[in-house]
Motif scaffolding. Structure first.
Motif, PDB file in Angstrom:
ATOM      1  N   MET A 163       0.816  -1.220   0.000  1.00 39.31           N
ATOM      2  CA  MET A 163       0.000   0.000   0.000  1.00 39.31           C
ATOM      3  C   MET A 163       0.848   1.267   0.000  1.00 39.31           C
ATOM      4  O   MET A 163       0.310   2.371  -0.107  1.00 39.31           O
ATOM      5  CB  MET A 163      -0.949  -0.001   1.203  1.00 39.31           C
ATOM      6  CG  MET A 163      -2.054  -1.029   1.109  1.00 39.31           C
ATOM      7  SD  MET A 163      -3.208  -0.971   2.520  1.00 39.31           S
ATOM      8  CE  MET A 163      -3.970   0.645   2.291  1.00 39.31           C
ATOM      9  N   ASN A 164       2.177   1.121   0.131  1.00 42.71           N
ATOM     10  CA  ASN A 164       3.085   2.277   0.050  1.00 42.71           C
ATOM     11  C   ASN A 164       2.648   3.444   0.930  1.00 42.71           C
ATOM     12  O   ASN A 164       2.676   4.604   0.516  1.00 42.71           O
ATOM     13  CB  ASN A 164       3.225   2.748  -1.390  1.00 42.71           C
ATOM     14  CG  ASN A 164       3.999   1.759  -2.247  1.00 42.71           C
ATOM     15  OD1 ASN A 164       3.405   1.099  -3.090  1.00 42.71           O
ATOM     16  ND2 ASN A 164       5.294   1.640  -2.030  1.00 42.71           N
TER      17      ASN A 164
ATOM     18  N   LEU B 288       0.157   1.731   6.560  1.00 41.44           N
ATOM     19  CA  LEU B 288       0.127   3.056   7.185  1.00 41.44           C
ATOM     20  C   LEU B 288       1.508   3.681   7.087  1.00 41.44           C
ATOM     21  O   LEU B 288       2.508   2.983   6.874  1.00 41.44           O
ATOM     22  CB  LEU B 288      -0.264   2.939   8.666  1.00 41.44           C
ATOM     23  CG  LEU B 288      -1.596   2.276   9.015  1.00 41.44           C
ATOM     24  CD1 LEU B 288      -1.687   2.079  10.523  1.00 41.44           C
ATOM     25  CD2 LEU B 288      -2.759   3.112   8.506  1.00 41.44           C
ATOM     26  N   PRO B 289       1.622   5.000   7.271  1.00 45.22           N
ATOM     27  CA  PRO B 289       2.945   5.614   7.369  1.00 45.22           C
ATOM     28  C   PRO B 289       3.758   4.966   8.487  1.00 45.22           C
ATOM     29  O   PRO B 289       3.221   4.583   9.522  1.00 45.22           O
ATOM     30  CB  PRO B 289       2.628   7.083   7.677  1.00 45.22           C
ATOM     31  CG  PRO B 289       1.271   7.298   7.091  1.00 45.22           C
ATOM     32  CD  PRO B 289       0.535   6.004   7.300  1.00 45.22           C
ATOM     33  N   ALA B 290       5.061   4.864   8.270  1.00 44.33           N
ATOM     34  CA  ALA B 290       5.917   4.124   9.198  1.00 44.33           C
ATOM     35  C   ALA B 290       5.920   4.696  10.606  1.00 44.33           C
ATOM     36  O   ALA B 290       6.154   3.962  11.571  1.00 44.33           O
ATOM     37  CB  ALA B 290       7.344   4.076   8.649  1.00 44.33           C
ATOM     38  N   HIS B 291       5.658   5.998  10.756  1.00 46.34           N
ATOM     39  CA  HIS B 291       5.723   6.614  12.086  1.00 46.34           C
ATOM     40  C   HIS B 291       4.471   6.350  12.923  1.00 46.34           C
ATOM     41  O   HIS B 291       4.456   6.647  14.120  1.00 46.34           O
ATOM     42  CB  HIS B 291       5.914   8.129  11.954  1.00 46.34           C
ATOM     43  CG  HIS B 291       4.744   8.819  11.339  1.00 46.34           C
ATOM     44  ND1 HIS B 291       4.656   9.064   9.972  1.00 46.34           N
ATOM     45  CD2 HIS B 291       3.591   9.316  11.873  1.00 46.34           C
ATOM     46  CE1 HIS B 291       3.508   9.680   9.718  1.00 46.34           C
ATOM     47  NE2 HIS B 291       2.854   9.834  10.845  1.00 46.34           N
ATOM     48  N   ASP B 292       3.431   5.782  12.317  1.00 48.52           N
ATOM     49  CA  ASP B 292       2.144   5.619  13.010  1.00 48.52           C
ATOM     50  C   ASP B 292       2.149   4.332  13.838  1.00 48.52           C
ATOM     51  O   ASP B 292       1.445   3.363  13.540  1.00 48.52           O
ATOM     52  CB  ASP B 292       1.006   5.601  11.987  1.00 48.52           C
ATOM     53  CG  ASP B 292      -0.372   5.623  12.642  1.00 48.52           C
ATOM     54  OD1 ASP B 292      -0.437   5.698  13.888  1.00 48.52           O
ATOM     55  OD2 ASP B 292      -1.372   5.552  11.905  1.00 48.52           O
TER      56      ASP B 292
ATOM     57  N   HIS C 150      11.166   2.405   5.227  1.00 50.47           N
ATOM     58  CA  HIS C 150      11.348   3.814   5.580  1.00 50.47           C
ATOM     59  C   HIS C 150      11.970   4.013   6.960  1.00 50.47           C
ATOM     60  O   HIS C 150      12.073   5.148   7.435  1.00 50.47           O
ATOM     61  CB  HIS C 150      10.002   4.554   5.520  1.00 50.47           C
ATOM     62  CG  HIS C 150       9.515   4.778   4.113  1.00 50.47           C
ATOM     63  ND1 HIS C 150       8.498   4.038   3.556  1.00 50.47           N
ATOM     64  CD2 HIS C 150       9.934   5.637   3.161  1.00 50.47           C
ATOM     65  CE1 HIS C 150       8.297   4.444   2.312  1.00 50.47           C
ATOM     66  NE2 HIS C 150       9.154   5.415   2.050  1.00 50.47           N
ATOM     67  N   LEU C 151      12.369   2.927   7.598  1.00 55.68           N
ATOM     68  CA  LEU C 151      12.921   3.015   8.944  1.00 55.68           C
ATOM     69  C   LEU C 151      14.450   3.037   8.892  1.00 55.68           C
ATOM     70  O   LEU C 151      15.055   2.279   8.133  1.00 55.68           O
ATOM     71  CB  LEU C 151      12.438   1.840   9.793  1.00 55.68           C
ATOM     72  CG  LEU C 151      10.919   1.735   9.965  1.00 55.68           C
ATOM     73  CD1 LEU C 151      10.548   0.453  10.685  1.00 55.68           C
ATOM     74  CD2 LEU C 151      10.366   2.949  10.694  1.00 55.68           C
ATOM     75  N   GLN C 152      15.050   3.889   9.708  1.00 57.46           N
ATOM     76  CA  GLN C 152      16.501   4.037   9.717  1.00 57.46           C
ATOM     77  C   GLN C 152      17.113   3.450  10.989  1.00 57.46           C
ATOM     78  O   GLN C 152      16.885   3.952  12.090  1.00 57.46           O
ATOM     79  CB  GLN C 152      16.896   5.512   9.601  1.00 57.46           C
ATOM     80  CG  GLN C 152      16.734   6.068   8.203  1.00 57.46           C
ATOM     81  CD  GLN C 152      17.570   7.312   7.984  1.00 57.46           C
ATOM     82  OE1 GLN C 152      17.317   8.349   8.562  1.00 57.46           O
ATOM     83  NE2 GLN C 152      18.581   7.218   7.126  1.00 57.46           N
ATOM     84  N   GLY C 153      17.878   2.393  10.827  1.00 56.24           N
ATOM     85  CA  GLY C 153      18.588   1.807  11.942  1.00 56.24           C
ATOM     86  C   GLY C 153      17.748   0.861  12.779  1.00 56.24           C
ATOM     87  O   GLY C 153      16.517   0.921  12.800  1.00 56.24           O
TER      88      GLY C 153
END
Length: 357
Positions: free
Chosen positions: A192-193, A220-224, A244-247
């Motif tokens: 769903m990007n 969903l957006p990665a921060h949610d 989209h997640l860093q580390g």
């Protein structure tokens, strides 16, 4: 033994047409070349989807020259810890994207000096891993175009395909139609990007599961995080995310709280292979599968060292710029190249288009 030369560069690669769920039209490719005293070379690369990679290559050049150039050749994980500390005051962001190229080059150099494939240098043994067909699917795509792409992937031997959704009502019809064109030996995956919200995501996940789907990626957006907690309770084991997640620190809540059954590290966002390997080990402890984002020919080496890498994503993006890319066989399986290092190199045509940092 020391690293005697470090060079970095940047090139903008314009794709023939917009591709993927985000409609990618261009990619900034960040390149790093290392040469040790004994003449052994290491090649690494990273990328910034959609461009804006200038800050990343500057971080690579500055930190690489401070920490790696004219310094002893150490194990890549040792060097990565030093590089990571150098980002303490400026954060991950472009730093990690640029330093991913440095990390890949260090692993390539390390494996070549040992005379073994990268996956073996990482502590593993090369093995065939199933790849899924991901290229050629777009949001709002017509049923006929989807049917043609599914057929191509079936003929190529892929045992799974990944459909792109738009987060609209007609997605339900497309899910049903896609499944009808697939073979009985194929799995359905859906991406769903980050286009969904809690209500649309719950509806579409239910539709995918009703069609025997494996997972829904980035509903969903990665921060949610709270939204992912709600979805995980309603549909345990059905969610994938991670590109989209860093580390590892950013991924850890998804593992600890069981928010995602599949983690999909991105080479650039993770800062390279060291952090990806570390994440794979961490995910294994939580029983979570790893299916890296893009670059199957490189991540097949990580799969050699990480048994919980269960699928590789066949989405040709940077592959036209690279030589030595291993191919998926007629059974939909991919095995990392057996040459020392990761086996990939930047084509001469691509090098001519590269700008020095």
């Amino acid at each position: 033994m020391k690293v005697r030369r470090l060079s970095s560069g940047l090139m903008t690669y314009k794709l023939p047409s917009a591709t993927g769920g985000s409609g990618v039209g261009e990619v900034d490719v960040i390149v790093c070349d290392l040469i040790a005293d004994d003449g052994v070379e290491g090649f690494g690369f990273s990328y910034a989807i959609g461009g804006r990679g200038a800050a990343a290559v500057k971080a690579l050049d500055q930190i690489g020259r401070e920490i790696v150039l004219n310094s002893p050749v150490e194990h890549p994980e040792v060097t990565w810890r030093r590089v990571k500390i150098a980002c303490n005051r400026t954060g991950r962001g472009p730093n990690y994207i640029g330093l991913a190229a440095l990390d890949v080059a260090l692993w390539d150099l390390h494996a070549k000096r040992l005379g073994v494939p990268l996956g073996v240098a990482m502590g593993g043994a090369l093995r065939p891993v199933p790849a899924y067909g991901s290229g050629g699917y777009r949001p709002n795509q017509g049923e006929d175009a989807i049917a043609d792409q599914v057929l191509r992937h079936r003929e190529q031997g892929f045992k799974a395909v990944k459909l792109r959704l738009s987060g609209r009502p007609e997605d339900i019809t497309l899910i049903d139609a896609t499944r009808s064109h697939m073979g009985p030996d194929q799995w359905l995956m859906v991406d769903m990007n980050e286009k969904g919200n809690l209500t649309t995501a719950r509806t579409l996940i239910a539709a995918v599961l009703a069609n025997g789907g494996l997972f829904v990626e980035e509903p969903l957006p990665a921060h949610d995080l709270e939204g992912y907690r709600t979805l995980a309770k309603a549909h345990p084991g059905a969610i994938a995310t991670g590109e989209h997640l860093q580390g590892c620190e950013a991924v850890f809540p998804y593992l600890k709280d069981g928010l995602s059954a599949v983690i999909q590290p991105d080479l650039a966002m993770m800062g390279g292979l060291t952090e990806t390997l570390r994440l794979s080990r961490l995910a294994e402890a939580f029983g979570v599968e790893v299916m890296p984002h893009f670059l199957p020919g490189l991540f097949a080496h990580v799969a050699a060292a990480a048994p919980n890498v269960t699928w590789l994503e066949d989405f040709p993006l940077l592959e036209p710029l690279l030589d030595g890319v291993p191919e998926v066989d007629s059974n939909g399986m991919l095995t990392a190249g057996a040459a020392p290092g990761h086996g990939l190199s930047l084509s001469q045509t691509a090098r001519r288009n590269m700008l020095a940092a």
